[in-house]
Design a protein around this motif. Sequence first.
Motif, PDB file in Angstrom:
ATOM      1  N   UNK B 243       0.821  -1.217   0.000  1.00 39.62           N
ATOM      2  CA  UNK B 243       0.000   0.000   0.000  1.00 39.62           C
ATOM      3  C   UNK B 243       0.854   1.265   0.000  1.00 39.62           C
ATOM      4  N   UNK B 252      -8.423   5.558  -1.797  1.00 38.84           N
ATOM      5  CA  UNK B 252      -8.093   4.582  -0.761  1.00 38.84           C
ATOM      6  C   UNK B 252      -9.335   3.782  -0.395  1.00 38.84           C
ATOM      7  N   UNK B 294     -11.283   9.301   0.032  1.00 36.90           N
ATOM      8  CA  UNK B 294     -10.091  10.084  -0.310  1.00 36.90           C
ATOM      9  C   UNK B 294      -8.874   9.602   0.462  1.00 36.90           C
ATOM     10  N   UNK B 295      -9.092   9.059   1.673  1.00 40.78           N
ATOM     11  CA  UNK B 295      -7.975   8.453   2.401  1.00 40.78           C
ATOM     12  C   UNK B 295      -8.480   7.238   3.170  1.00 40.78           C
ATOM     13  N   UNK B 296      -7.533   6.464   3.679  1.00 41.63           N
ATOM     14  CA  UNK B 296      -7.876   5.175   4.286  1.00 41.63           C
ATOM     15  C   UNK B 296      -8.702   5.361   5.550  1.00 41.63           C
ATOM     16  N   UNK B 297      -8.407   6.435   6.275  1.00 41.60           N
ATOM     17  CA  UNK B 297      -9.138   6.641   7.530  1.00 41.60           C
ATOM     18  C   UNK B 297     -10.623   6.882   7.244  1.00 41.60           C
ATOM     19  N   UNK B 300     -12.179   3.646   6.406  1.00 45.49           N
ATOM     20  CA  UNK B 300     -12.428   2.793   7.575  1.00 45.49           C
ATOM     21  C   UNK B 300     -13.601   3.314   8.405  1.00 45.49           C
ATOM     22  N   UNK B 442      -5.903   1.933  -3.594  1.00 50.69           N
ATOM     23  CA  UNK B 442      -5.023   1.444  -2.523  1.00 50.69           C
ATOM     24  C   UNK B 442      -5.910   0.797  -1.468  1.00 50.69           C
ATOM     25  N   UNK B 444      -6.439  -1.212   1.923  1.00 51.46           N
ATOM     26  CA  UNK B 444      -5.791  -1.547   3.201  1.00 51.46           C
ATOM     27  C   UNK B 444      -6.822  -2.134   4.152  1.00 51.46           C
ATOM     28  N   UNK B 445      -6.530  -3.318   4.679  1.00 51.77           N
ATOM     29  CA  UNK B 445      -7.427  -3.880   5.693  1.00 51.77           C
ATOM     30  C   UNK B 445      -7.131  -3.258   7.053  1.00 51.77           C
ATOM     31  N   UNK B 446      -8.145  -3.156   7.890  1.00 50.94           N
ATOM     32  CA  UNK B 446      -7.917  -2.815   9.295  1.00 50.94           C
ATOM     33  C   UNK B 446      -7.271  -4.022   9.967  1.00 50.94           C
TER      34      UNK B 446
END
Lengths: 156, 742
Positions: B243, B252, B294-297, B300, B442, B444-446
């Motif tokens: 990532x 993301x 827009x971002x991983x946070x 999530x 991109x 990404x898993x938690x």
Amino acid sequence: MAISITVNGTQYETDAPSETPLLWVLRDELGLTGTKFGCGIAACGACTVHLDGQAVRSCQVPLSDVDGDVTTIEGLAETRYRALQDAWARNQVAQCGFCQSGQIMQAADLLAEIPEPSDADIDAAMGGNLCRCGTYTGIRAAIHDAARALNGGGAG
Amino acid sequence: MSRLGKITRRTLLVGAVAVAGGAAFGVYQIRRPVENPLRPEEGVTLNPYVIIDQSGISIIAPRAEMGQGVHTTLAALVAEELDADWEAVRVLHGPPAAAYFNGALAHGALPVADYAMRDWQRRVTDGLGAASKLLGLQVTGGSTSTVDAFERMRLAGAGAREALKAVAAERLGVAVAELRTEKGHVIAPDGSEIDYRDLAEEAATRDVPRVDLRPQSEWKLLGRSLPRSDMQAKVSGAAQFSTDIVLPGMKCATVRICPYLGGGMERFDPAPALEVPGVEHVLDLGNGVAVVARNTWAAMQGAEAVEIDWTQSPLPTSTEAMFEQIAEAFDERHNSRMRNDGRPDDQEAQLEVEYRVPFLAHSTMEPMGATAWLQDGHLTLWVGNQAPREHLKVAAEAAGLSEEDVTLHTVFLGGGFGRRVETDVTRQAAMIAAMLPGIPIRLTWSREEDMRHDFYRPAAIARIRGAVAEGRATLFDAKIAAPSVTRQAIGRLAGREMGGPDKGHVEGAFDQPYAIPHYRVAGHLADLDVPVGFWRAVGNSFNGFFHESFIDELAHAAGRDPLHFRLDHVAPESAVAAGVLDAVRDLSDWDSPLPEGRARGVAMTWSFGTPTAVVLELDKTDGPIRITRAFMACDPGLVLDPAIVRAQMESGLIYGLSAALLGEITFTEGRADQGNFPDYDGLRIFNSPRIDVTILQENPHMGGVGEPGTPPAMPALANALYALTGQRARSLPLIHQADFLI
């Protein structure tokens, strides 16, 4: 509304929501991917960066609380703590490498507080940084090595 | 020397092909054309190991670098013969290609203990290796990478060197024999030098000379601890994991999949997620959702906000019920009986015990992730993985493309331990990218997603009967029940059911070098559909604990010192294994008693071709029990890089101790109860022991090093606990049974 932060001496503007943790601003908004996500709850240390010279878990620091200069692994080589990166390489510490940015940033914080740490000091300071490859022997050796180099004792 | 010397030399042929401004040198496989992995030289049946062009020397390491140092050792094989400048060599992950099969995986396929393998049996398994070529299994696993590459990568380097010398000889008008090579240059008799880069293009146009490999006595790189090729990137933050790829306009993503394993999604409402600032898409993945932001946070936060009704898991509703189901396998006929010496049924047992070990997660530092981008009908993926061809195939299926329309880049793995053979995250990334064409994703898993959607090390139960007489073991009669990793994981990988006796299920128990007259190990496969997979050392990870804990019980029943008891039984079977016990006895000063409040335990497991003995020292004089010292001795035969072997031994030990002390996945309604590190932790720097390692090279056959440190760590800890407290631990993790420093 854009927020301005300084990372590794460079000023960035970001319009990310102010509650966004610094970790994700660095990785996803600014493209500084050397800082890693491991747990999201400050339980592993992979996301450790410096805020005004202090080690923080960047997954727990909202953008709105970033009120000082940020240093990440990408910027550490420009500081005296490059000695840690060199010691890490001399001691061949990294295996998978994923936790090592956080380990090195945490170690820099330790050496700033205690220039010649004992094994017990290292245990106390580094206990929050998990390494699933089990590189702890190398981490301990590299911290002592870097401390010697920084204190004028020479490398190795 | 090694078995590889005899078998493969005659089947390997070195060749060269032109690339822009240079040449790629590699090895043609057995007489069957394989797809050429490097574009654009289509139709050429060479798999390159080294490319020399104007930018310098690049070595292709067709195995995943997941921390085990394999890139360094594989590159050194080529560089040794090529006389490349080690500091200037670049190492690349090879692309997915059938040519990069792992021939050594099949060495583990015969139902014979490695230590007892005869030469003819090794030849038979080399034949099986040829069959695995046809399957095209490019897998990093089973501690096999170096063994597999040992011959072919040196041959590629040697062939390239001689081809470059031949060009230089012609240019200089001298005989080839008058030329030397050093640090990436051919050196003429008058001392003048020609850079390999200036010779490569021409070398690509002619046949590569056949050459003999250098004898070990002339090695300059192999056998030494080299600076790792991945080290600078990993201390500077530059190393790219799945990532860390930055692409224009990238979004993301994260996923939220039904946590009730085997269950699904009945309905979902994306509306609350779409209200989260930054969230752009909520996508239906069938058994869960992907949220793109827009971002991983933001992704999530969005994933948490989606309202979802899950359907139930078909699994037993509690861990206890799962163990009951595993125990039912004892009532069924055994699947294997790969050790069956003497007449165990006629012997009276003095000890009859049951051991249990839990499900375990891999818990790599890097949660599962991948980057994927569908552009103009072509899908490109970046994913750290242990089986690139399988990942590519799955990605193509998921995106509805043919395999030719997919490019897969293997990047660094943030820990593998067997987890990244599995293709689940690659499938998801390909699906998301296909739903959002043109947008790089991109994924990404938690940590919670990672821990709750693992392919777990199976829980297992052993029932063992034993007896001793006159200080010796007379009976060791074990039955082992667990869900089968081989059936599930190989089935997923190869796409077909694996039948027959399951060696992986009993490895670490049936194949240990002990002389016991009545000695039997039976495998029982449990019918339980918890997803299980390869976890560092696989079957050895539980069988090592069962076997070596019970050997310890027999030693104490016989009133013997547990290390000397082992030596007495091992020495008649294997001098190599006795060697590691001797070495660990000396290293740990075993024969000197420790003061009150301190104690030692020992265990030895022969796995992946490498016998490994561990002594642990515990101390309870200052509060909770601390693991203060670890002593390890291993014999992998010929050692190519001692520092990497040492690092792998330490790593395997810490991984095993982490599991033995802390590791446990339990399930409620089919959902893992543990979600993050506070529930499923590993050893930290303050509770890890100081580690000493002795590496022997008496083993005539090369063994692996990535896994063999893990199995003996667990029983050594339980045996040390017994020595310290008199308490025999027959289940793991130990944290439930004793007050350790955590």
